[in-house]
Design a protein around this motif. Structure first.
Motif, short mmCIF file in Angstrom:
data_model
loop_
_atom_site.label_atom_id
_atom_site.label_comp_id
_atom_site.label_asym_id
_atom_site.label_seq_id
_atom_site.Cartn_x
_atom_site.Cartn_y
_atom_site.Cartn_z
N THR A 52 -7.07 0.96 3.10
CA THR A 52 -7.60 -0.39 2.93
C THR A 52 -6.60 -1.26 2.17
OG1 THR A 52 -9.89 0.37 2.96
CG2 THR A 52 -9.47 -1.76 1.95
N THR A 53 -6.02 -0.70 1.10
CA THR A 53 -5.01 -1.44 0.33
C THR A 53 -3.83 -1.81 1.20
OG1 THR A 53 -5.66 -0.25 -1.69
CG2 THR A 53 -3.51 -1.34 -1.69
N ILE A 54 -3.35 -0.87 2.00
CA ILE A 54 -2.20 -1.12 2.86
C ILE A 54 -2.54 -2.17 3.91
CG2 ILE A 54 -0.80 -0.10 4.69
CD1 ILE A 54 -0.54 2.38 2.98
N LYS A 55 -3.73 -2.12 4.48
CA LYS A 55 -4.11 -3.11 5.49
C LYS A 55 -4.16 -4.51 4.91
CE LYS A 55 -6.68 -0.18 8.72
NZ LYS A 55 -8.02 0.11 9.33
N ILE A 56 -4.56 -4.62 3.65
CA ILE A 56 -4.55 -5.93 2.99
C ILE A 56 -3.11 -6.41 2.79
CG2 ILE A 56 -5.09 -7.16 0.85
CD1 ILE A 56 -7.63 -5.43 0.66
N LEU A 57 -2.23 -5.51 2.34
CA LEU A 57 -0.83 -5.88 2.16
C LEU A 57 -0.19 -6.30 3.47
CD1 LEU A 57 0.39 -3.04 -0.26
CD2 LEU A 57 -0.16 -5.40 -0.86
N MET A 58 -0.62 -5.68 4.56
CA MET A 58 -0.04 -5.97 5.87
C MET A 58 -0.70 -7.17 6.55
SD MET A 58 2.45 -3.97 6.14
CE MET A 58 2.86 -4.59 7.76
N GLY A 59 -1.71 -7.76 5.92
CA GLY A 59 -2.39 -8.91 6.51
C GLY A 59 -3.31 -8.56 7.65
#
Length: 298
Positions: A52-59
């Motif tokens: 979830t954190t990575i998906k937020i960073l990736m937009g």
């Protein structure tokens, strides 16, 4: 003053549930800073909030609250991800393309200008053991080969930041070693790594620090050496015929045992006297031990 590669402040993500009043909390006030040139490992069980954190960073998804920035630019802006290499846990690639076509497309998307772009792409395919299939459609590849194509594409664009979600998943032992060596070289060259892994050994080899996340809450941020230093026991593996007190036979002729640090030299001497060949001595550190300590459970 150098701008951090990743800055996360009070990050929250909640998913509404139609049949209940309470929402599902995926991230609960996560704050974290990763400096440029640092390798950071993000550790946690399935569903802890890593992806979830990575998906937020990736937009790919929007946060419910808080903020996240890449090199000072909000992740809400597409420009934040220029020069960012990304490998998801299960890469979905345009499988009708060849690896060479995919890498060349990545260069164009990130506006990387090179004198010989195709030669540059072929070099990365060679390094990832894919030169012999550079002109074949990706749809015919195994999971491990597809993973290597994704890693080659991420590195081909000369990224200043690599975000990797379980990058060694699906790779055979030789492939894992090769990728770890390539990532270590990238790090030595000043690149920034942010990776998730279920295997703490992968993080120990690559990360300067790691964060332990549990149920959406960041419980600890430490260096692997600090965690290893906390261990009261070490793991000893040997090859021999005669049994030695404190060692159990793992399988024919191979023995394994955990030894308290103060008793290590006595155990090694006993093994030597019994004619054993030493195979390995390392901290008996596991993801489970680190995780359980971080969440305060026995």
């Amino acid at each position: 003053m150098t701008v951090p590669a990743i800055t996360i402040e009070g990050l929250e993500k909640r998913y509404p549930r139609k049949w209940r009043s309470a929402s599902v909390v995926a991230l609960d006030g996560v704050s974290l800073t990763v400096e440029a040139g640092e390798a950071f490992g993000f550790i946690g069980a399935n569903g802890a909030g890593k992806t979830t954190t990575i998906k937020i960073l990736m937009g790919l998804i929007q946060a419910t609250g808080g903020s996240a920035r890449l090199f000072g630019t909000s992740v809400a802006l597409p420009s934040a991800r220029r020069g960012l290499g990304y490998v998801p846990e299960n890469p979905y690639l345009y499988d009708y393309l060849t690896p060479l076509e995919l890498l060349e497309m990545g260069l164009r998307l990130h506006r990387v200008k090179l004198a010989a772009p195709q030669a540059h792409c072929r070099e990365w395919l060679e390094r990832l053991g894919l030169a012999h299939v550079a002109g074949k459609a990706i749809r015919s590849f195994s999971k491990g080969m597809t993973q290597r194509v994704a890693i080659a594409q991420a590195l081909c664009i000369k990224p200043r930041l690599l975000i990797l979600d379980e990058p060694l998943s699906g790779l055979d032992p030789l492939g894992r070693r090769d990728v770890v060596d390539i990532l270590s070289e990238y790090k030595r060259g000043g690149g920034t790594l942010f990776l998730t892994s279920h295997v703490l050994h992968d993080v120990e080899r690559l990360a300067d620090r790691f964060g332990l996340i549990h149920q959406g809450v960041l419980r600890a941020v430490r260096a692997p050496a600090e965690l290893a230093g906390d261990q009261e026991t070490v793991l000893v593996r040997t090859f021999g015929e005669a049994p030695v007190d404190g060692m159990r036979e793992d399988f024919a002729g191979r023995w394994i045992g955990e030894v308290a640090r103060p008793d290590l030299w006595r155990r090694l001497e006993a093994l030597h006297q019994a004619g054993h060949v030493l195979l390995e001595v390392r901290p008996s550190l596991s993801l489970e031990v680190a995780f359980m300590r971080a969440v305060g459970q026995s």
